[in-house]
Write a protein that holds these residues in place. Structure first.
Motif, PDB file in Angstrom:
ATOM      1  N   SER A 185       0.814  -1.055   0.071  1.00 45.04           N
ATOM      2  CA  SER A 185       0.060  -0.007  -0.026  1.00 45.04           C
ATOM      3  C   SER A 185       0.921   1.292   0.130  1.00 45.04           C
ATOM      4  O   SER A 185       1.626   1.327   0.826  1.00 45.04           O
ATOM      5  CB  SER A 185      -0.781  -0.013   1.140  1.00 45.04           C
ATOM      6  OG  SER A 185      -1.759   1.124   1.196  1.00 45.04           O
ATOM      7  N   ARG A 186       0.738   1.975  -0.923  1.00 48.29           N
ATOM      8  CA  ARG A 186       1.536   3.196  -1.240  1.00 48.29           C
ATOM      9  C   ARG A 186       0.882   4.464  -1.008  1.00 48.29           C
ATOM     10  O   ARG A 186      -0.345   4.594  -1.324  1.00 48.29           O
ATOM     11  CB  ARG A 186       2.135   3.131  -2.395  1.00 48.29           C
ATOM     12  CG  ARG A 186       3.256   2.246  -2.622  1.00 48.29           C
ATOM     13  CD  ARG A 186       4.145   2.280  -4.036  1.00 48.29           C
ATOM     14  NE  ARG A 186       5.141   1.369  -4.226  1.00 48.29           N
ATOM     15  CZ  ARG A 186       4.808   0.093  -4.656  1.00 48.29           C
ATOM     16  NH1 ARG A 186       3.679  -0.270  -4.901  1.00 48.29           N
ATOM     17  NH2 ARG A 186       5.819  -0.888  -4.632  1.00 48.29           N
ATOM     18  N   ALA A 187       1.719   5.347  -0.369  1.00 49.08           N
ATOM     19  CA  ALA A 187       1.174   6.886  -0.284  1.00 49.08           C
ATOM     20  C   ALA A 187       2.215   7.830  -1.455  1.00 49.08           C
ATOM     21  O   ALA A 187       3.104   7.428  -1.422  1.00 49.08           O
ATOM     22  CB  ALA A 187       1.437   7.501   0.714  1.00 49.08           C
ATOM     23  N   PHE A 188       1.680   8.549  -2.203  1.00 47.09           N
ATOM     24  CA  PHE A 188       2.420   9.569  -3.050  1.00 47.09           C
ATOM     25  C   PHE A 188       2.407  10.711  -2.020  1.00 47.09           C
ATOM     26  O   PHE A 188       1.708  11.415  -1.652  1.00 47.09           O
ATOM     27  CB  PHE A 188       1.875   9.858  -4.377  1.00 47.09           C
ATOM     28  CG  PHE A 188       2.095   8.985  -5.296  1.00 47.09           C
ATOM     29  CD1 PHE A 188       1.741   7.553  -5.043  1.00 47.09           C
ATOM     30  CD2 PHE A 188       2.408   8.965  -6.585  1.00 47.09           C
ATOM     31  CE1 PHE A 188       2.195   6.420  -6.114  1.00 47.09           C
ATOM     32  CE2 PHE A 188       2.830   8.174  -7.629  1.00 47.09           C
ATOM     33  CZ  PHE A 188       2.758   6.801  -7.395  1.00 47.09           C
ATOM     34  N   VAL A 189       4.090  11.228  -1.968  1.00 43.36           N
ATOM     35  CA  VAL A 189       3.929  12.380  -1.160  1.00 43.36           C
ATOM     36  C   VAL A 189       4.775  13.372  -1.954  1.00 43.36           C
ATOM     37  O   VAL A 189       5.651  12.968  -2.743  1.00 43.36           O
ATOM     38  CB  VAL A 189       4.868  12.166   0.431  1.00 43.36           C
ATOM     39  CG1 VAL A 189       3.917  11.234   0.959  1.00 43.36           C
ATOM     40  CG2 VAL A 189       6.068  11.534  -0.035  1.00 43.36           C
ATOM     41  N   PHE A 190       4.576  14.867  -1.346  1.00 43.41           N
ATOM     42  CA  PHE A 190       5.059  15.788  -2.468  1.00 43.41           C
ATOM     43  C   PHE A 190       5.737  17.174  -1.811  1.00 43.41           C
ATOM     44  O   PHE A 190       5.356  17.449  -0.647  1.00 43.41           O
ATOM     45  CB  PHE A 190       3.619  16.391  -2.921  1.00 43.41           C
ATOM     46  CG  PHE A 190       3.060  15.609  -3.956  1.00 43.41           C
ATOM     47  CD1 PHE A 190       3.140  15.586  -5.455  1.00 43.41           C
ATOM     48  CD2 PHE A 190       1.972  14.766  -3.538  1.00 43.41           C
ATOM     49  CE1 PHE A 190       2.460  14.660  -6.279  1.00 43.41           C
ATOM     50  CE2 PHE A 190       1.393  13.886  -4.482  1.00 43.41           C
ATOM     51  CZ  PHE A 190       1.553  13.729  -5.709  1.00 43.41           C
ATOM     52  N   ASP A 241       3.014   1.045   3.633  1.00 38.79           N
ATOM     53  CA  ASP A 241       4.435   0.454   3.799  1.00 38.79           C
ATOM     54  C   ASP A 241       5.350   1.164   2.824  1.00 38.79           C
ATOM     55  O   ASP A 241       6.544   0.533   2.673  1.00 38.79           O
ATOM     56  CB  ASP A 241       4.186  -0.924   3.933  1.00 38.79           C
ATOM     57  CG  ASP A 241       3.492  -1.698   2.916  1.00 38.79           C
ATOM     58  OD1 ASP A 241       3.092  -1.204   1.856  1.00 38.79           O
ATOM     59  OD2 ASP A 241       3.564  -3.149   2.719  1.00 38.79           O
ATOM     60  N   GLY A 242       4.702   1.640   1.887  1.00 37.13           N
ATOM     61  CA  GLY A 242       5.574   2.415   0.793  1.00 37.13           C
ATOM     62  C   GLY A 242       5.269   3.936   0.555  1.00 37.13           C
ATOM     63  O   GLY A 242       3.957   4.215   0.417  1.00 37.13           O
ATOM     64  N   MET A 243       6.226   4.469   0.120  1.00 37.75           N
ATOM     65  CA  MET A 243       5.819   6.025  -0.178  1.00 37.75           C
ATOM     66  C   MET A 243       6.962   6.433  -1.401  1.00 37.75           C
ATOM     67  O   MET A 243       7.995   5.900  -1.524  1.00 37.75           O
ATOM     68  CB  MET A 243       6.294   7.024   0.993  1.00 37.75           C
ATOM     69  CG  MET A 243       5.329   6.919   1.990  1.00 37.75           C
ATOM     70  SD  MET A 243       5.327   8.088   3.201  1.00 37.75           S
ATOM     71  CE  MET A 243       4.429   7.521   4.515  1.00 37.75           C
ATOM     72  N   VAL A 244       6.215   7.090  -2.420  1.00 35.21           N
ATOM     73  CA  VAL A 244       6.880   7.588  -3.363  1.00 35.21           C
ATOM     74  C   VAL A 244       7.048   9.076  -3.471  1.00 35.21           C
ATOM     75  O   VAL A 244       5.934   9.848  -3.288  1.00 35.21           O
ATOM     76  CB  VAL A 244       6.202   7.538  -4.856  1.00 35.21           C
ATOM     77  CG1 VAL A 244       6.824   7.742  -5.799  1.00 35.21           C
ATOM     78  CG2 VAL A 244       5.997   5.831  -4.969  1.00 35.21           C
ATOM     79  N   LEU A 289      13.041  12.152   5.709  1.00 34.30           N
ATOM     80  CA  LEU A 289      12.263  12.282   6.977  1.00 34.30           C
ATOM     81  C   LEU A 289      11.623  11.206   7.351  1.00 34.30           C
ATOM     82  O   LEU A 289      11.327  10.790   8.351  1.00 34.30           O
ATOM     83  CB  LEU A 289      11.333  13.387   6.824  1.00 34.30           C
ATOM     84  CG  LEU A 289      11.983  14.890   6.777  1.00 34.30           C
ATOM     85  CD1 LEU A 289      11.202  15.976   6.595  1.00 34.30           C
ATOM     86  CD2 LEU A 289      12.866  15.148   8.240  1.00 34.30           C
ATOM     87  N   VAL A 290      11.007  10.392   6.324  1.00 33.69           N
ATOM     88  CA  VAL A 290      10.149   9.255   6.304  1.00 33.69           C
ATOM     89  C   VAL A 290      11.053   8.345   6.988  1.00 33.69           C
ATOM     90  O   VAL A 290      10.620   7.466   7.916  1.00 33.69           O
ATOM     91  CB  VAL A 290       9.413   8.620   5.095  1.00 33.69           C
ATOM     92  CG1 VAL A 290       9.062   7.246   5.115  1.00 33.69           C
ATOM     93  CG2 VAL A 290       8.557   9.719   4.358  1.00 33.69           C
ATOM     94  N   LYS A 291      12.107   7.987   6.666  1.00 33.31           N
ATOM     95  CA  LYS A 291      13.203   7.079   7.264  1.00 33.31           C
ATOM     96  C   LYS A 291      13.291   7.220   8.446  1.00 33.31           C
ATOM     97  O   LYS A 291      13.557   6.294   9.551  1.00 33.31           O
ATOM     98  CB  LYS A 291      14.531   7.000   6.419  1.00 33.31           C
ATOM     99  CG  LYS A 291      14.584   6.436   4.848  1.00 33.31           C
ATOM    100  CD  LYS A 291      15.896   6.666   4.292  1.00 33.31           C
ATOM    101  CE  LYS A 291      15.712   6.390   2.752  1.00 33.31           C
ATOM    102  NZ  LYS A 291      16.927   6.533   2.398  1.00 33.31           N
TER     103      LYS A 291
END
Length: 313
Positions: free
Chosen positions: A2-7, A272-275, A286-288
């Motif tokens: 499941s991914r989120a796209f972050v800007f 569990d994943g972000m682009v 920051l995510v890490k």
């Protein structure tokens, strides 16, 4: 997965951003041309060639970063033959990145987003006379302690928490003298603190004139329900309601950017994943720090886009 796209937000800009995209992908070129036309400005030339001093100006940087982010999303969609909602469970952006997320998810038209960000940049710059405001990063400090330091340092002036970026990294914003006091106070408590090189004190009460300007501008713009739920900065909890989004974008100008809470909310929803879509790698870093189990990817250059498309297939 499941991914989120972050800007990304301001600070991720760099001369040359988007140039390889424009050279490699017609759909990216089309995004840049549409934004140039909407602003009646050759913003793409400024992005590709500089000068850096002009690109860094708030009124240019905000629209430029959005342009690159949306160009990347459109390229991913065209090359991967999918829509954002097919691959992203959520969208979120850091400060101005929230506008990029909304444009990518179809809540705003591209032209409206560009004009709103141009106005937002101008209004934020005008809200406080140059030199009278400041921002500082407190390191090794969590939000509760940062709030205590800000309260103690205020002494009747504005001193607010502006960004809760991650574990041990909170940014304060406000009147220059109050921020100077906060830096010294943090150091007296054995914490690291540093003034940031910014043109205005963003995300604090001094930005109220800019919030008022955005309220007026946003009242005239059509907002559609985004195709992907947004996790806004102000609440760090999802919404797809246009009127809620309109209200939160106004409140965001003076409000705390709850980035740490945003990432933790997304994790709680199974992400569990972000682009990270667009220039720079600040949000990935920051995510890490916030949650090592979330795997961040970056999408900006043609090579990165190719790598992301393989993982999304």
């Amino acid at each position: 997965m499941s991914r989120a796209f972050v800007f990304p937000g301001q600070g991720s800009q760099a001369v040359g951003m988007g140039r390889e995209l424009a050279e490699a992908f017609p759909v990216a070129r089309q995004v840049f041309e549409e934004i140039d036309e909407a602003l009646k400005q050759k913003l793409s030339k400024l992005m590709f060639e500089g000068p850096e001093a002009d690109l860094t100006l708030t009124e240019n940087a905000q629209a430029a970063l959005m342009a690159v982010s949306v160009a990347v999303v459109r390229t991913l969609e065209a090359e991967g033959k999918f829509k954002l909602a097919d691959k992203a469970a959520y969208a979120a952006g850091h400060s101005l990145g929230e506008y990029s997320a909304l444009a990518a998810a179809g809540a705003f038209s591209l032209a409206d987003t560009a004009r709103l960000l141009k106005l937002r940049g101008q209004a934020m710059q005008k809200a406080v006379p140059v030199g009278t405001g400041a921002m500082a990063a407190l390191l090794g400090v969590e939000l509760a302690q940062a709030e205590e330091i800000a309260k103690e340092a205020a002494a009747g002036e504005v001193c607010d928490c502006a960004n809760d970026n991650g574990p041990g990294q909170v940014v304060l914003s406000g009147a220059k003298a109050a921020i100077d006091r906060a830096v010294e106070l943090a150091k007296s408590k054995g914490k690291k603190a540093m003034l940031l090189t910014v043109s205005a004190p963003f995300h604090c009460a001094l930005m109220q004139p800019a919030a008022d300007a955005m309220a007026e501008a946003l009242s005239k713009v059509t907002i559609a329900p985004p195709t992907v739920p947004l996790v806004p900065n102000v609440t760090a909890t999802e919404t797809s309601d246009p009127e809620t989004i309109r209200d939160l974008l106004v409140r965001q100008v003076t409000g705390l950017v709850r980035w740490r809470e945003t990432v933790l909310y997304l994790k709680s929803k199974g992400v569990d994943g972000m682009v990270e879509v667009g220039a720079g790698k600040i949000l990935s870093g920051l995510v890490k720090r916030i949650d090592k189990e979330i795997a961040p990817l970056n999408a900006h250059t043609p090579a990165e886009i190719e790598a992301v498309l393989k993982t999304l297939a």
